[in-house]
Scaffold this active site. Structure first.
Site, PDB file in Angstrom:
ATOM      1  N   HIS A  84       0.780  -1.254   0.000  1.00 21.44           N
ATOM      2  CA  HIS A  84       0.000   0.000   0.000  1.00 21.44           C
ATOM      3  C   HIS A  84       0.805   1.294   0.000  1.00 21.44           C
ATOM      4  O   HIS A  84       0.264   2.339   0.373  1.00 21.44           O
ATOM      5  CB  HIS A  84      -0.948   0.036   1.225  1.00 21.44           C
ATOM      6  CG  HIS A  84      -2.096  -0.940   1.152  1.00 21.44           C
ATOM      7  ND1 HIS A  84      -1.944  -2.285   1.316  1.00 21.44           N
ATOM      8  CD2 HIS A  84      -3.424  -0.752   0.948  1.00 21.44           C
ATOM      9  CE1 HIS A  84      -3.119  -2.896   1.216  1.00 21.44           C
ATOM     10  NE2 HIS A  84      -4.025  -1.987   0.980  1.00 21.44           N
TER      11      HIS A  84
ATOM     12  N   GLY B 296      -0.734  -2.270  -5.810  1.00 25.93           N
ATOM     13  CA  GLY B 296      -1.768  -3.302  -5.697  1.00 25.93           C
ATOM     14  C   GLY B 296      -3.132  -2.708  -5.358  1.00 25.93           C
ATOM     15  O   GLY B 296      -4.157  -3.254  -5.748  1.00 25.93           O
ATOM     16  N   HIS B 297      -3.124  -1.607  -4.630  1.00 23.08           N
ATOM     17  CA  HIS B 297      -4.385  -0.927  -4.317  1.00 23.08           C
ATOM     18  C   HIS B 297      -4.424   0.394  -5.071  1.00 23.08           C
ATOM     19  O   HIS B 297      -3.818   1.374  -4.654  1.00 23.08           O
ATOM     20  CB  HIS B 297      -4.503  -0.679  -2.817  1.00 23.08           C
ATOM     21  CG  HIS B 297      -5.899  -0.338  -2.367  1.00 23.08           C
ATOM     22  ND1 HIS B 297      -6.720   0.546  -3.054  1.00 23.08           N
ATOM     23  CD2 HIS B 297      -6.636  -0.777  -1.313  1.00 23.08           C
ATOM     24  CE1 HIS B 297      -7.882   0.633  -2.433  1.00 23.08           C
ATOM     25  NE2 HIS B 297      -7.868  -0.153  -1.385  1.00 23.08           N
TER      26      HIS B 297
ATOM     27  N   HIS C 235     -11.502  -6.886  -5.579  1.00 17.93           N
ATOM     28  CA  HIS C 235     -11.764  -6.009  -4.427  1.00 17.93           C
ATOM     29  C   HIS C 235     -12.510  -4.765  -4.918  1.00 17.93           C
ATOM     30  O   HIS C 235     -12.040  -4.047  -5.792  1.00 17.93           O
ATOM     31  CB  HIS C 235     -10.408  -5.654  -3.833  1.00 17.93           C
ATOM     32  CG  HIS C 235     -10.434  -4.879  -2.564  1.00 17.93           C
ATOM     33  ND1 HIS C 235     -10.659  -3.531  -2.514  1.00 17.93           N
ATOM     34  CD2 HIS C 235     -10.239  -5.272  -1.284  1.00 17.93           C
ATOM     35  CE1 HIS C 235     -10.591  -3.122  -1.253  1.00 17.93           C
ATOM     36  NE2 HIS C 235     -10.339  -4.165  -0.485  1.00 17.93           N
TER      37      HIS C 235
ATOM     38  N   GLU D 104     -13.465  -8.969  -0.230  1.00 15.45           N
ATOM     39  CA  GLU D 104     -14.066  -7.635  -0.089  1.00 15.45           C
ATOM     40  C   GLU D 104     -14.536  -7.134  -1.451  1.00 15.45           C
ATOM     41  O   GLU D 104     -14.330  -5.972  -1.789  1.00 15.45           O
ATOM     42  CB  GLU D 104     -13.078  -6.647   0.523  1.00 15.45           C
ATOM     43  CG  GLU D 104     -12.585  -7.064   1.904  1.00 15.45           C
ATOM     44  CD  GLU D 104     -11.847  -5.938   2.629  1.00 15.45           C
ATOM     45  OE1 GLU D 104     -12.272  -5.563   3.713  1.00 15.45           O
ATOM     46  OE2 GLU D 104     -10.844  -5.434   2.093  1.00 15.45           O
TER      47      GLU D 104
ATOM     48  N   GLU E 235     -19.046  -2.844   1.300  1.00 10.57           N
ATOM     49  CA  GLU E 235     -18.243  -1.953   2.137  1.00 10.57           C
ATOM     50  C   GLU E 235     -18.601  -0.492   1.884  1.00 10.57           C
ATOM     51  O   GLU E 235     -18.763  -0.071   0.738  1.00 10.57           O
ATOM     52  CB  GLU E 235     -16.758  -2.208   1.827  1.00 10.57           C
ATOM     53  CG  GLU E 235     -15.831  -1.380   2.682  1.00 10.57           C
ATOM     54  CD  GLU E 235     -14.356  -1.620   2.367  1.00 10.57           C
ATOM     55  OE1 GLU E 235     -14.017  -2.675   1.789  1.00 10.57           O
ATOM     56  OE2 GLU E 235     -13.544  -0.733   2.693  1.00 10.57           O
TER      57      GLU E 235
ATOM     58  N   CYS F 261     -16.758   2.047   1.937  1.00  6.83           N
ATOM     59  CA  CYS F 261     -15.765   2.635   1.029  1.00  6.83           C
ATOM     60  C   CYS F 261     -16.066   2.317  -0.433  1.00  6.83           C
ATOM     61  O   CYS F 261     -15.716   3.104  -1.316  1.00  6.83           O
ATOM     62  CB  CYS F 261     -14.363   2.107   1.345  1.00  6.83           C
ATOM     63  SG  CYS F 261     -13.603   2.888   2.778  1.00  6.83           S
TER      64      CYS F 261
ATOM     65  N   CYS G 205     -10.687   2.284   7.323  1.00  5.90           N
ATOM     66  CA  CYS G 205     -10.690   3.040   6.070  1.00  5.90           C
ATOM     67  C   CYS G 205     -11.996   3.802   5.865  1.00  5.90           C
ATOM     68  O   CYS G 205     -12.014   4.880   5.274  1.00  5.90           O
ATOM     69  CB  CYS G 205     -10.442   2.110   4.892  1.00  5.90           C
ATOM     70  SG  CYS G 205     -11.489   0.654   4.873  1.00  5.90           S
ATOM     71  N   CYS G 206     -13.115   3.230   6.341  1.00  4.14           N
ATOM     72  CA  CYS G 206     -14.412   3.816   5.999  1.00  4.14           C
ATOM     73  C   CYS G 206     -14.716   5.144   6.689  1.00  4.14           C
ATOM     74  O   CYS G 206     -15.196   6.077   6.026  1.00  4.14           O
ATOM     75  CB  CYS G 206     -15.540   2.819   6.268  1.00  4.14           C
ATOM     76  SG  CYS G 206     -15.395   1.282   5.323  1.00  4.14           S
TER      77      CYS G 206
END
Lengths: 648, 648
Positions: B134, B185-186, B260, B312, B328, B330, B411-412
């Site tokens: 990340h 990756g994200h 994801h 997710e 989620e 997010c 994260c949310c």
């Protein structure tokens, strides 16, 4: 302290010949296809060679607990062979078994210890992690194999080996000074030690099983102690909670069936054994309590157990999702084992009702019709891309869920094989004056009542119809009770003795015919078998507004092969007549259910996912549906399947 | 190559004041409760101190990837503060933010690198695992924070820090000799680099974002390469497949939204940015294709995305389970980001329809009414013991699923805070001659058309009713188009300009009023807002036979508080009238839907789990039901909740 003469005992499978009918066919497939196929897989996967002390067994690249319970797979296969040889001699199977037993014998250590993995791969870790590493679980399956192989062939080698191993365990574990107060994370050895005791007469094995049952879950928890001895933090237990292995509290305090479903039922079977062998009233009450909890709140209509993949087990009351049902084949098998013991502990047909439900549905679905492919998970709805066995992985299968030839953890196939091979042993029980008839299938049984040899012949096409004929052959007229089970699913039946109608009501699930039986006496039982629309308890939220079709002990399902796809859109009208008929073309002749349903599908979709109902028109296309027995699903074209069907 | 003058641009949130109505209240709660509560949690969880290079940051006892993206949480909080300060100065918040920015500045390394974890905990592992760790994701959130804080306060410190960091990344990664061909990756840095380019004018950032978008998924896969460089086997990737991070194939080849869900939508938002900034027609087509796939086959009625906990994320078309919906918060927020960009790339109201659906339902459900508790997963059915956020663990929650103050992976909450704080920026877009009105809420906007300053005042109680009044103030009469969005949910509306009815039909979702606008011109729009029974596409097998209530953009649900438990047994008769009314007592005044339903429950259960329907009687008790907006569920007594309701 044990006076069990008043209690029924199962009539040995040695005394019951099944050569035709439903179980005749299933046993033939089991002998001819299943048992040999499993042997091939045992060879291919290294499990046979794994016993050979002259060969180097490679340390697995990644350590997996699955590698630690290879022995149980050989054990269950040997057990199946033992039962099978009893009724059907087979020199190939016997040679394979004898050779394997010779290897097992050589693998036994000087002190009696016997475990291929912890002898050849991690000898330094023997008995260091009872919680996870399955050593006693393996021991238990080998003990059951030893008993079965001795029963089937009269050969004692394996029995002697396992008795020595049991002695080793008995020295190591127990309440005495210098012994470890441990028990296995995966129950199994408890019921096996009782079998070993019953076969060898060695009372120490019963005492040890009793110890394991009663020590389990006591504080301080042994799994905490051994974790600290390994330098591990007990809080790091991957399953997070000892409920997983039913070791969170002593069995006598447990109120609900919990944790891993197979472990639970193997444990409860052991508890029932101990309750029976020691006449322990409290354990009888515990057994009844757990039985009621499990069968009244946590069991699928198919006798499947354990909805969740995460713990391969139970979640909470009435939580029975259909599509993601894990319902492991082994769990339904374990339920059969437990149910059988419960009957002998607490003679009541309600235990056999559950046994029969599991057997004809959730157990048999675990093996393909041809006998060499297996389900691990047994969902009640199947939809493309949904794989209840793997749905945790984040990668859904691109294909339809289907039976596999083998598994990384292949516990289910040999478990099925040993149960099918020994099914004769579940048909009858006997006391000094009563013969219980539990299951119906053409067979020939012989036994003694009051020292009179009796032959009982049963003829039926059960479960496809409910007409059952019995005839007795006796050396001399004998007074005893023939107790015929009236299944829980049956609400109407007719019973005749020598053509005379009998109107006795069943008591605890059995009509009890007490009389002086004569040679050539005939009994005929006609169990009315209408198609029933079954509904679930209103708290099973997944089944609301839906029905499942059942006829006799057989639960039915719709398959895409017969009914097209999108089975969620199929509705059964409340009043639609349902017809059962024998389909001779299908799987050698099975009953199917047909009727008129509706497929209701909204029209005019323009790509949106959602639209107002007010602008929607529906098609209601009639569907001549055909339902087949659930246990036979996924034997034809891959496709959807559904047990619970919408009704309106 | 970029000529975007013809394309609409969002009117900056600096130009839109919301002081009352639905969003006025939500923004006040966000400022007064949510943003401060998140700061407290950032402090408590060590995330603020984590930036302080003078303090020792402890190496976590167990290494977790969650510890690696702390920076993103501070980043999103700073971004929310930046937006909030723009319209609502607050010296406490600004001081907290300035102090944090000072620490961040000190944490920047001489070479521009900036990451608290890989500077203070694992400096040896910088840039070694783009797939999992990340770093660029963190960078992206800090870049967005830097842009927002600069916009909100005019302070450049963080913008300069992040520009240096972007320069560092630009040197390290790219197609040139000596550079690594990696990407994160994200996804997140891509859209953030575009923002940084738009704010600083530094074209290299756009080029780098473009590179990341186009390099992703090419063979040989960078994640394979770097895994081997670390000595890892790429096959050991825990998520098993690069679909998880949308790196399984180049974006131009991707046909379906996959993996994801948050990663997916952040990536797609970046793709839309690049398509727009570089006028890349192929990327426009890719964006439309992925949009259609996602919104037409993989989106909940609430705008929730990603049904599965395991990844997710997405599973397969029409797979939208309600009780275990991960959905989620997010992911719905990310969908809003993407939808907003899609409109600007491809001006059509259908994107705003989805944006609005997500915003009022799946996004807002993520935060409690009082503002300091949050959902991570947003299921559409809630049942005791079922926790969609944790149901993988094998331990089901004993309690009702409820909002938490914070999460291990939080994260949310700050994602919600930054979206709510910036919602003004989503109301309007503008071209040289057209002003688009996307969202409805009382507000005051000012902008220039043809160099004429225009003030637009909007008054409404939307979403509780559909009456909207606009008045214009212009320095001088000006010819332009006012394009009013007619929401996709609206099938009937009335439009008047200065009292004269206008009957123009919407084009691509907007009624376009082109005229010489005068000072004090009034427009009134009346969107008819009946209660709709929504149905799902027939392949959404979980929703068959059920309807969901929607009125305007608001999706409704039944809660146990109002309707008792066992909501699965509640049926809505096909013809039951449904009444919407404003409940002034409820959550400051919200519309509720009431009507007559039935609770149908079988009687006579004697403990069995299953019984034949033929022996069953049912109660049909009438139920005066009350449905509340979905986003407000779980703000009162804990209990069951259900969006999709049985209908008969």
């Amino acid at each position: 302290m044990n006076d069990n003469t008043h209690r029924p005992q199962a009539i040995s499978l040695a005394n019951v010949r099944i050569s035709e009918g439903f179980w005749g066919e299933r046993q033939a497939v089991n002998r001819d296809r299943t048992i040999p196929a499993i042997y091939d897989q045992l060879v291919r996967s290294g499990r046979i060679d794994g016993w050979d002390v002259t060969k180097q067994r490679e340390r697995p690249k990644k350590r997996s607990v699955v590698d630690m319970f290879w022995d149980s797979d050989s054990g269950k296969w040997l057990e199946a062979v033992g039962y099978s040889l009893l009724t059907h001699p087979n020199s190939v199977l016997e040679k394979q078994a004898d050779e394997l037993i010779a290897q097992i014998q050589k693998a036994q250590q000087a002190d009696g210890y016997l475990n291929s993995y912890f002898t050849m791969v991690e000898p330094e870790n023997r008995w260091r992690n009872l919680r996870d590493w399955h050593e006693m679980y393996n021991a238990g399956h080998l003990m059951e194999a030893a008993v079965a192989y001795y029963q089937g062939t009269g050969k004692r080698t394996l029995l002697d080996v396992l008795s020595r191993y049991a002695d080793h365990i008995d020295q190591r574990f127990g309440p005495r000074e210098g012994q470890k107060r441990g028990y296995c994370g995966h129950p199994e050895v408890e019921l096996a030690l009782v079998k070993l005791y019953q076969t060898t007469g060695e009372r120490r094995y019963l005492t040890l099983a009793n110890y394991f049952i009663n020590e389990r879950g006591k504080q301080p928890n042994y799994f905490d102690i051994e974790a600290r001895e390994r330098g591990d933090d007990p809080a790091d237990f991957w399953a997070q909670n000892y409920r997983y292995c039913q070791a969170h509290e002593p069995i006598r305090d447990q109120q609900t069936a919990t944790g891993h479903a197979v472990r639970a039922c193997y444990l409860y079977a052991g508890v029932a054994d101990i309750a029976l062998e020691t006449d322990d009233q409290e354990l009888l009450e515990v057994s009844r309590r757990l039985w009621d909890n499990l069968t009244q709140t946590q069991m699928y209509l198919t006798g499947g157990l354990g909805p969740a993949h995460s713990n391969e087990g139970f979640t909470f009351a009435y939580d029975l999702p259909n599509e993601t049902a894990y319902a492991e084949t082994c769990a339904s098998i374990a339920l059969v084992f437990w149910a059988h013991r419960m009957f002998h502990l607490d003679p009541d047909g309600r235990y056999i009702d559950v046994l029969e439900r599991a057997l004809y549905n959730g157990v048999l679905s675990g093996v393909s019709y041809e006998g060499a492919h297996f389900f691990y998970a047994n969902p009640l709805t199947s939809y493309p891309n949904v794989n209840p066995y793997e749905h945790w992985s984040g990668i859904t299968s691109e294909r339809h869920y289907h039976r596999e030839e083998w598994f990384n953890c292949p516990c289910c196939p040999p478990n099925l094989a040993r149960l099918v091979a020994s099914i004769n042993g579940y048909f009858y029980s006997i006391t000094a004056d009563t013969v219980y008839i539990h299951l119906y299938n053409s067979n020939h049984a012989h036994f003694e009542v009051q020292e009179t040899a009796i032959h009982l012949d049963q003829r039926t096409n059960y479960p496809w119809d409910g007409e059952i004929q019995f005839s007795l052959q006796l050396e001399q007229p004998t007074q005893f009770t023939l107790a015929l089970r009236i299944p829980g699913w049956c609400r109407d039946y007719e019973l005749q003795v020598n053509g005379t109608k009998i109107s006795d009501a069943p008591i605890a699930g059995y009509v009890r015919l007490n009389r002086q039986w004569q040679n050539e006496d005939k009994v005929s039982l006609s169990l009315k078998m209408p198609v029933e629309r079954m509904i679930s308890h209103p708290q099973v939220r997944m089944d609301v507004g839906q029905v499942a079709l059942q006829r006799g002990p057989i639960v039915y399902c719709l398959e895409e092969s017969d009914n097209g796809s999108n089975l969620a859109s199929v509705y059964l009208p409340q009043d639609a007549p349902l017809t059962a008929s024998l389909d001779k073309e299908l799987f050698g002749g099975v009953s199917v259910i047909t009727g008129d349903a509706l497929r209701i599908v909204p029209l005019q979709w323009k790509g949106e996912l959602y639209q107002p109902q007010s602008v929607t028109q529906y098609t209601q296309s009639p569907l001549k549906f055909k339902a087949i027995p659930y246990y036979l699903w996924a034997n034809r074209m891959p496709g959807e399947m559904r047990v619970w069907i919408q009704q309106r």
